[in-house]
Design an enzyme around this catalytic site. Structure first.
Site, short mmCIF file in Angstrom:
data_model
loop_
_atom_site.label_atom_id
_atom_site.label_comp_id
_atom_site.label_asym_id
_atom_site.label_seq_id
_atom_site.Cartn_x
_atom_site.Cartn_y
_atom_site.Cartn_z
N ASP A 82 0.85 -1.19 0.00
CA ASP A 82 0.00 0.00 0.00
C ASP A 82 0.89 1.25 0.00
OD1 ASP A 82 -2.39 1.46 0.21
OD2 ASP A 82 -2.34 1.43 2.41
N HIS A 178 -7.54 10.14 3.71
CA HIS A 178 -7.17 9.15 4.71
C HIS A 178 -7.54 9.60 6.11
CE1 HIS A 178 -4.20 7.90 1.48
NE2 HIS A 178 -4.86 6.79 1.73
N HIS A 209 -9.20 5.00 -2.35
CA HIS A 209 -8.50 5.09 -1.06
C HIS A 209 -9.33 5.93 -0.10
CE1 HIS A 209 -4.29 3.62 -1.86
NE2 HIS A 209 -4.86 3.49 -3.04
N ARG A 258 -8.61 0.09 12.79
CA ARG A 258 -8.00 0.70 13.98
C ARG A 258 -9.05 1.04 15.02
NH1 ARG A 258 -3.48 4.86 11.46
NH2 ARG A 258 -2.57 3.37 10.00
P1 13P Z 1 -8.86 4.96 5.51
O1 13P Z 1 -7.98 5.86 6.33
O2 13P Z 1 -10.13 5.67 5.10
O3 13P Z 1 -9.15 3.67 6.17
O4 13P Z 1 -8.09 4.66 4.13
C1 13P Z 1 -7.12 3.65 4.06
C2 13P Z 1 -6.34 3.67 2.79
O5 13P Z 1 -6.66 4.30 1.81
C3 13P Z 1 -5.11 2.86 2.78
O6 13P Z 1 -4.40 3.03 1.59
O1 G3H Z 2 -2.96 5.03 3.57
C1 G3H Z 2 -2.46 4.86 4.67
C2 G3H Z 2 -2.83 3.66 5.45
O2 G3H Z 2 -3.89 3.96 6.31
C3 G3H Z 2 -1.62 3.13 6.16
O3 G3H Z 2 -1.28 3.92 7.25
O4 G3H Z 2 1.14 4.40 6.88
O5 G3H Z 2 0.13 4.57 9.18
O6 G3H Z 2 0.46 2.33 8.11
P1 G3H Z 2 0.21 3.79 7.89
ZN ZN Z 3 -4.50 4.99 0.77
#
Ligand code: 13P
Ligand code: G3H
Ligand code: ZN
Ligand code: NA
Length: 307
Positions: A82, A178, A209, A258
């Site tokens: 990701d 996000h 996303h 989370r």
């Molecule tokens: P959320 O923060 O809405 O859960 O999005 C997660 C995401 O896009 C991870 O790439």
């Molecule tokens: O897009 C971001 C995801 O929620 C992952 O978050 O980089 O804190 O693991 P993180």
């Molecule tokens: Zn994302």
């Protein structure tokens, strides 16, 4: 089995549903998600951020996924990087057995995003690995209006980008962001833009996303038991279902995991102050993740029974 997203997305596109892509960081989260996918007989994407990779270690995550696959070999599972920040990290994940990677060059100037994405695609494709890229910046409506720049994905640029990079799926910016604070006022997405992008790229899988719904029951539980998660707001479930019928084949969820996990742990520890065995609070927390993911697979993704 461990699979490519190719068949998953082809079926999801044709069927007007989406595959849930859930962020994983540890054993309990992987077990919760896999338990839900198995119960719903749904394909699933387990995605690993750079931060998750640093926290748990890429090798640990892969071994946990392998163990989950041995438990239930009938569920198609994609392991995906990701927001890959560099060619090198994408290469490490490809070499380590991931079946899909995202290269996120969305913050770069357009031509640099193209060059980086193409570099990853040229390495991934001969090895049978899928490549997701991103064009546009995730931001709420207010931020979009405030800026004269193309913050949201430009439909014509999306066509040019896909053609020149060879990326297999594209994350689009249409108003999601996000985290737990997505909208100040009413939730709004630019569905006209999504429709135009989808029409200009017929048959092509799009990715959403920032698609957590931030269920208010989890927010309330966190706050009831000592948390401070004020004003959190997510994407309503009906908007996600609508997007899933408009070429969106992958819907990303991290924040809701989370929240489910933390709400459960806060509640358990508050109600059982004498307990200090981690298994005592991680077991219900794992179940809370499983219940949340099962609800999403069934009622939002629409992928139940598609395994
Ligand atoms: P959320 O923060 O809405 O859960 O999005 C997660 C995401 O896009 C991870 O790439
Ligand atoms: O897009 C971001 C995801 O929620 C992952 O978050 O980089 O804190 O693991 P993180
Ligand atoms: Zn994302
Ligand atoms: Na879809």
């Amino acid at each position: 089995p461990l699979t490519s997203p190719k068949q998953m997305f082809a079926a999801a596109y044709a069927g007007g549903y989406a595959i849930g892509a859930f962020n994983v960081n540890n054993m309990e989260i992987i077990q919760g998600i896999m338990g839900a996918a198995a119960a719903e007989k749904s394909p699933v994407i387990l995605q690993v951020s750079a931060g998750a990779r640093q926290y748990a270690g890429q090798g640990y995550i892969m071994k946990l996924v392998e163990a989950a696959l041995q438990d239930d070999p009938s569920i198609p599972v994609v392991v995906h990087l990701d927001h890959g920040p560099s060619f090198e990290m994408c290469r490490d994940c490809i070499d380590g057995g991931f079946t899909s990677v995202m290269i996120d060059g969305s913050h770069l100037p357009y031509e640099e995003n193209i060059a980086l994405t193409k570099q990853v695609a040229d390495y991934a494709h001969p090895r049978g690995v899928w490549v997701e890229a991103e064009l546009g910046k995730l931001a709420g409506i207010e931020e979009h209006v405030a800026s004269a720049e193309h913050v949201y994905t430009d439909p014509d640029q999306a066509v040019d980008f896909v053609r020149r990079t060879g990326c297999d799926s594209l994350a689009v910016a249409i108003g999601t962001s996000h985290g737990a604070y997505k909208f100040k006022g009413e939730a709004r997405l630019d569905f006209d833009r999504l429709e135009t992008i989808s029409q200009k790229l017929p048959g092509y899988p799009l990715v959403l996303h920032g698609a957590s719904s931030v269920p208010q029951e989890f927010v309330a539980l966190c706050n009831k038991y000592g948390g401070q998660v004020g004003g959190a707001k997510g994407v309503p479930e009906d908007m996600l279902r609508k997007a899933a019928g408009m070429g969106v084949c992958k819907i990303n969820v991290d924040t809701d995991i989370r929240l489910a996990l933390t709400a459960s742990i806060r509640q358990f520890l508050a109600e059982h102050p004498e307990q200090f065995d981690p298994r005592a609070y991680l077991k219900p927390a794992r179940q809370a993740v499983q219940d949340m993911v099962a609800h999403k697979i069934r009622n939002v993704m629409g992928s139940s029974g598609k395994a």
